[in-house]
Design a protein around this motif. Structure first.
Motif, short mmCIF file in Angstrom:
data_model
loop_
_atom_site.label_atom_id
_atom_site.label_comp_id
_atom_site.label_asym_id
_atom_site.label_seq_id
_atom_site.Cartn_x
_atom_site.Cartn_y
_atom_site.Cartn_z
N TYR A 1 23.55 42.26 49.01
CA TYR A 1 24.04 41.35 48.86
C TYR A 1 22.78 40.62 48.49
CZ TYR A 1 28.11 43.26 51.10
OH TYR A 1 29.33 43.99 51.56
N LEU A 2 23.39 39.77 47.52
CA LEU A 2 21.67 39.09 46.71
C LEU A 2 22.55 37.76 46.26
CD1 LEU A 2 21.41 40.95 43.42
CD2 LEU A 2 19.76 40.92 45.58
N SER A 3 21.86 36.45 47.22
CA SER A 3 21.65 34.75 46.90
C SER A 3 20.59 34.26 46.05
CB SER A 3 21.85 33.95 48.03
OG SER A 3 20.28 34.29 48.97
N PHE A 4 21.57 33.57 45.31
CA PHE A 4 20.47 33.22 44.47
C PHE A 4 20.27 31.25 44.42
CE2 PHE A 4 23.16 36.20 42.77
CZ PHE A 4 22.09 37.19 42.40
N LEU A 5 19.02 30.96 44.12
CA LEU A 5 18.58 29.36 44.03
C LEU A 5 18.55 28.63 42.90
CD1 LEU A 5 17.27 27.41 46.48
CD2 LEU A 5 15.23 27.97 46.02
N LEU A 6 19.52 27.58 42.89
CA LEU A 6 20.02 26.82 41.75
C LEU A 6 20.77 27.62 40.09
CD1 LEU A 6 16.40 24.74 42.09
CD2 LEU A 6 18.71 24.27 42.97
N GLU A 7 21.17 29.02 41.75
CA GLU A 7 21.78 28.91 39.83
C GLU A 7 23.05 28.88 39.54
OE1 GLU A 7 22.42 31.54 36.68
OE2 GLU A 7 20.43 31.56 37.88
#
Length: 130
Positions: A51-57
């Motif tokens: 599971y991935l999260s992205f900053l300012l995507e």
């Protein structure tokens, strides 16, 4: 419930994938800041749900698809890192983790609520005498 072995293996994969994403962010992922929030391992250690999260995507689902297209090379980099600690290099499945966004929505809902102050025990008695 995950076994102790699954838990240890998932932490190892989470740590190493996090480092892979950090070291190769410019070359492979266009400079996107990627965080590995959770890794779930199957009981046979053959499949890892990442599971991935992205900053300012702006479009995180598209970024997950882009990462999935590079699945082979990411798995190869992972294999180079964990080859002495694991017999099986798990197949990787990437998912977008939107937990932070959901938490922010809930916080916004709570922020907009108008909750009256509790006036004490005197008003509680009035409820029962009505």
């Amino acid at each position: 419930m995950d076994s102790k072995r699954q838990h240890k293996f998932s932490r190892l994969i989470q740590k190493d994938l996090g480092e892979i994403f950090q070291q190769n962010s410019v070359a492979m992922f266009g400079g996107t800041f990627i965080t590995v929030t959770q890794v779930e391992i199957s009981p046979d250690l053959g499949l890892a749900k990442v599971y991935l999260s992205f900053l300012l995507e702006k479009n995180p689902e598209a970024k997950v698809e882009e990462i999935d297209k590079q699945n082979k090379s990411i798995r190869k980099l992972l294999a180079q890192r964990i080859r002495h600690q694991a017999r099986i290099i798990p197949e990787l499945r990437f998912y977008y983790d939107n937990t932070a966004e959901e938490a922010e929505k809930i916080e916004d809902l709570f922020k907009d609520l108008d909750i009256p102050e509790d006036k004490g025990e005197e008003d509680d008695d009035d409820i029962y005498t009505r």
